[in-house]
Design an enzyme around this catalytic site. Structure first.
Site, PDB file in Angstrom:
ATOM      1  N   LEU A   1      36.279  25.047  28.795  1.00 22.47           N
ATOM      2  CA  LEU A   1      35.945  26.185  27.939  1.00 22.47           C
ATOM      3  C   LEU A   1      37.172  26.939  27.456  1.00 22.47           C
ATOM      4  CD1 LEU A   1      32.920  27.721  29.916  1.00 22.47           C
ATOM      5  CD2 LEU A   1      32.827  26.383  27.808  1.00 22.47           C
ATOM      6  N   GLY A   2      38.208  26.963  28.263  1.00 24.57           N
ATOM      7  CA  GLY A   2      39.397  27.716  27.888  1.00 24.57           C
ATOM      8  C   GLY A   2      40.476  27.582  28.938  1.00 24.57           C
TER       9      GLY A   2
ATOM     10  N   GLY B   1      44.260  29.609  30.461  1.00 25.67           N
ATOM     11  CA  GLY B   1      45.192  30.727  30.447  1.00 25.67           C
ATOM     12  C   GLY B   1      46.162  30.605  31.593  1.00 25.67           C
ATOM     13  N   GLY B   2      46.997  31.648  31.780  1.00 28.16           N
ATOM     14  CA  GLY B   2      47.974  31.609  32.852  1.00 28.16           C
ATOM     15  C   GLY B   2      47.337  31.547  34.226  1.00 28.16           C
TER      16      GLY B   2
ATOM     17  N   GLY C   1      44.696  29.785  34.961  1.00 33.50           N
ATOM     18  CA  GLY C   1      44.119  28.474  35.198  1.00 33.50           C
ATOM     19  C   GLY C   1      43.189  28.074  34.070  1.00 33.50           C
TER      20      GLY C   1
ATOM     21  N   VAL D   1      39.042  27.281  32.690  1.00 32.18           N
ATOM     22  CA  VAL D   1      37.617  27.541  32.871  1.00 32.18           C
ATOM     23  C   VAL D   1      36.821  26.369  32.317  1.00 32.18           C
ATOM     24  CG1 VAL D   1      35.688  29.080  32.356  1.00 32.18           C
ATOM     25  CG2 VAL D   1      37.974  30.027  32.713  1.00 32.18           C
TER      26      VAL D   1
ATOM     27  N   LYS E   1      35.888  28.881  37.071  1.00 32.01           N
ATOM     28  CA  LYS E   1      37.310  29.184  36.889  1.00 32.01           C
ATOM     29  C   LYS E   1      38.103  28.502  37.990  1.00 32.01           C
ATOM     30  CE  LYS E   1      39.390  33.211  37.806  1.00 32.01           C
ATOM     31  NZ  LYS E   1      39.865  34.612  37.672  1.00 32.01           N
TER      32      LYS E   1
ATOM     33  N   ASP F   1      43.491  45.433  34.520  1.00 33.08           N
ATOM     34  CA  ASP F   1      43.891  44.385  33.577  1.00 33.08           C
ATOM     35  C   ASP F   1      42.852  44.234  32.472  1.00 33.08           C
ATOM     36  OD1 ASP F   1      45.642  42.519  32.567  1.00 33.08           O
ATOM     37  OD2 ASP F   1      44.902  40.871  33.792  1.00 33.08           O
TER      38      ASP F   1
END
Length: 374
Positions: A44-45, A47-48, A50, A52, A66, A163
């Site tokens: 799905l995506g 990032g930093g 990890g 998903v 995740k 965050d």
């Protein structure tokens, strides 16, 4: 589903971690099966933190998985923190935890599946942003505000997210927002209690296990994402719910403008600085996302800019609480004060003081999250 026994016997962690809730634990084999061994097709995506993946439980329920990266700055303590905190949260605008998995090498969190992914994939995309009319953006803004209000005031404890940013706000099938990623969140007590008192209170109420007390110490370091962190917090560690209020103000500006605070105007200034200039010159309608020109009420747009600028005031005492923010957003008759011009915007916007600000950042406390985002 069973907890992977190898984790318990591995000796990798000093002690077993009990969530103290009814959080489901998944074995790694079932997660591999539902994601096709973490195949690209189920991704799905990324990032930093990890990657998903999308999965489907035997009963047909869709889930988001995740898988924390080994190189991620979210370590085991942040992982435990995220699972322990989110398991206690029950609100329509907070992501719902479905379970977790810990093995020797894997740290995995399972969430409810959000069909429309993250907010940033809409507001910063020229094509997809056209799907967000003014009414929909207002609903997203109110949902985020209500979710933060719940975190700050929804129980006997305050939870500070630390965050908040568009990539950590997920959208369901009906485009309702849900705040996610609690790896850097911190739980504190009410009033003037010390951190030790707050920790004991949290443990007594069942919010934290003895192991989580270590998390409380670990998450006391400065953390967040550059562009959404208030400079006062970065420079001196001043800590309160008002750091979330600042982040909300930035996100609010980004939602109504379609512009990103980080790197705005090719780094020559920041979005906050630009908006304040427009405010002083009485030209805030120039900020409006082009896709909203035909459907947005000018007076409501100006009001939302006003609220956002209140949220990013330099002095935390000048910022409203999230209770105040929700009232101002939701009540047409609510009085909205005039914001003070922020003195710091040149520093975070890449103007004359950028170099000295960067040097100061390097000498600050250890940042537990990348300033460029996870």
């Amino acid at each position: 589903m069973k907890v992977v026994k190898e984790m318990m016997d591995s000796g990798e962690f000093l002690e077993d971690y009990e969530m103290g809730t009814d959080v489901r634990s998944f074995d790694l084999e079932s997660i591999l099966a539902t994601t096709g061994n973490f195949s690209d097709a189920s991704k799905l995506g990324h990032g930093g933190f990890g990657t998903v993946y999308k999965g489907t439980l035997p009963g047909g329920q869709e889930i988001a998985i995740k898988r924390c990266s080994e190189a991620s700055r979210q370590g085991i303590e942040e992982f435990k923190n995220e699972v322990a905190l989110i398991a206690k949260l029950q609100h329509i605008n907070i992501i719902k935890l479905q379970g977790y998995c810990i093995t020797r090498k894997e740290r995995i969190v399972i969430y409810e599946y959000m069909q429309n992914k993250s907010l940033d994939s809409f507001i910063f995309d020229q094509n997809r942003s056209t799907c967000l009319d003014w009414e929909m953006r207002v609903n997203i803004i109110l949902g985020i505000a209500r979710g933060l209000l719940y975190l700050h005031c929804g129980s006997k404890l305050k939870i500070i997210h630390r965050d908040l940013k568009p990539s950590n706000i997920l959208l369901d099938e009906e485009m309702n927002p849900k705040i996610s990623d609690f790896g850097m969140a911190r739980i504190i007590g009410e009033g003037k209690e010390t951190e030790a008192d707050a920790t004991r209170l949290a443990e007594t109420l069942g919010y934290m296990s003895p192991q989580t007390m270590e998390i409380e110490q670990h998450t006391s370091k400065i953390c967040g994402t550059y562009g959404y962190m208030c400079p006062k917090y970065i420079l001196d560690g001043s800590f309160s719910t008002k750091i979330d209020v600042f982040s909300f103000g930035v996100v609010l500006l980004e939602i109504i403008s379609g512009k990103m605070n980080n790197g705005f105007d090719k780094g020559r200034t920041c979005l906050i600085n630009y908006v304040m200039t427009l405010w002083v010159e009485n030209k805030v309608l120039d900020l409006m996302d082009q896709t909203l020109r035909e459907v947005c009420k000018a007076d409501q747009f100006v009001k939302y800019v006003n609220i956002a600028l209140l949220c990013v005031q330099e002095d935390p005492n000048d910022r409203p609480t999230m209770s105040d923010v929700v009232t101002m957003l939701d009540d047409e008759a609510a009085v909205v004060p005039t914001p003070k011009p922020p003195e710091f915007v040149g520093q975070i916007g890449g103007l004359a003081n950028e170099a000295s600000f960067s040097i100061r950042l390097d000498t600050c406390m250890d940042l537990t999250s990348s300033l460029e985002g996870r």
